[in-house]
Design a protein around this motif. Sequence first.
Motif, short mmCIF file in Angstrom:
data_model
loop_
_atom_site.label_atom_id
_atom_site.label_comp_id
_atom_site.label_asym_id
_atom_site.label_seq_id
_atom_site.Cartn_x
_atom_site.Cartn_y
_atom_site.Cartn_z
N ASN A 7 0.83 -1.21 0.00
CA ASN A 7 0.00 0.00 0.00
C ASN A 7 0.86 1.26 0.00
O ASN A 7 0.54 2.23 -0.68
CB ASN A 7 -0.95 0.00 1.19
CG ASN A 7 -2.09 -0.97 1.01
OD1 ASN A 7 -2.40 -1.37 -0.11
ND2 ASN A 7 -2.71 -1.37 2.11
N THR A 8 1.94 1.25 0.76
CA THR A 8 2.85 2.39 0.78
C THR A 8 3.46 2.61 -0.61
O THR A 8 3.54 3.74 -1.09
CB THR A 8 3.97 2.18 1.82
OG1 THR A 8 3.36 1.94 3.08
CG2 THR A 8 4.87 3.39 1.91
N THR A 13 3.59 5.56 -5.87
CA THR A 13 3.44 5.52 -7.33
C THR A 13 2.32 6.44 -7.77
O THR A 13 2.46 7.15 -8.77
CB THR A 13 3.15 4.07 -7.78
OG1 THR A 13 4.20 3.23 -7.33
CG2 THR A 13 3.04 3.98 -9.28
N ASP A 14 1.20 6.44 -7.06
CA ASP A 14 0.09 7.32 -7.40
C ASP A 14 0.49 8.79 -7.31
O ASP A 14 0.13 9.60 -8.17
CB ASP A 14 -1.11 7.05 -6.50
CG ASP A 14 -1.78 5.71 -6.79
OD1 ASP A 14 -1.51 5.14 -7.87
OD2 ASP A 14 -2.54 5.24 -5.92
N LYS A 15 1.27 9.14 -6.29
CA LYS A 15 1.73 10.52 -6.14
C LYS A 15 2.64 10.91 -7.29
O LYS A 15 2.54 12.01 -7.83
CB LYS A 15 2.47 10.70 -4.81
CG LYS A 15 1.56 10.73 -3.62
CD LYS A 15 2.35 10.91 -2.33
CE LYS A 15 1.46 10.82 -1.11
NZ LYS A 15 2.22 10.95 0.13
N GLU A 16 3.55 10.03 -7.67
CA GLU A 16 4.45 10.32 -8.80
C GLU A 16 3.65 10.52 -10.08
O GLU A 16 3.94 11.41 -10.87
CB GLU A 16 5.45 9.18 -8.98
CG GLU A 16 6.49 9.11 -7.90
CD GLU A 16 7.38 7.87 -8.03
OE1 GLU A 16 7.26 7.15 -9.04
OE2 GLU A 16 8.19 7.65 -7.12
N ARG A 17 2.66 9.67 -10.29
CA ARG A 17 1.83 9.78 -11.49
C ARG A 17 1.08 11.10 -11.51
O ARG A 17 1.00 11.78 -12.54
CB ARG A 17 0.86 8.62 -11.56
CG ARG A 17 0.16 8.56 -12.92
CD ARG A 17 -0.74 7.38 -13.02
NE ARG A 17 -1.79 7.52 -12.02
CZ ARG A 17 -2.57 6.56 -11.60
NH1 ARG A 17 -2.42 5.36 -12.08
NH2 ARG A 17 -3.49 6.76 -10.71
N LEU A 18 0.54 11.51 -10.37
CA LEU A 18 -0.17 12.78 -10.31
C LEU A 18 0.76 13.97 -10.55
O LEU A 18 0.34 14.97 -11.13
CB LEU A 18 -0.87 12.93 -8.95
CG LEU A 18 -2.08 12.03 -8.74
CD1 LEU A 18 -2.60 12.18 -7.31
CD2 LEU A 18 -3.18 12.34 -9.74
#
Length: 62
Positions: A7-8, A13-18
Amino acid sequence: MTTRLINTAKRATDKERLLTLPQLEKASRTLARAAKVLFGELKLVETYGCIKIPYLRLIAVS
């Protein structure tokens, strides 16, 4: 334990993509403008047999 690690990593990864979305948006706008110019030139060639932008003439000749 593994769920917490996964989950971490997923959140990171989601933050990098955003963070890359603004760059992607700018690149897509640039590509859309370039495609519009290119298709406009192709339409002129199809209709009149001429190329308006000198740089494209160089590409068409070579």
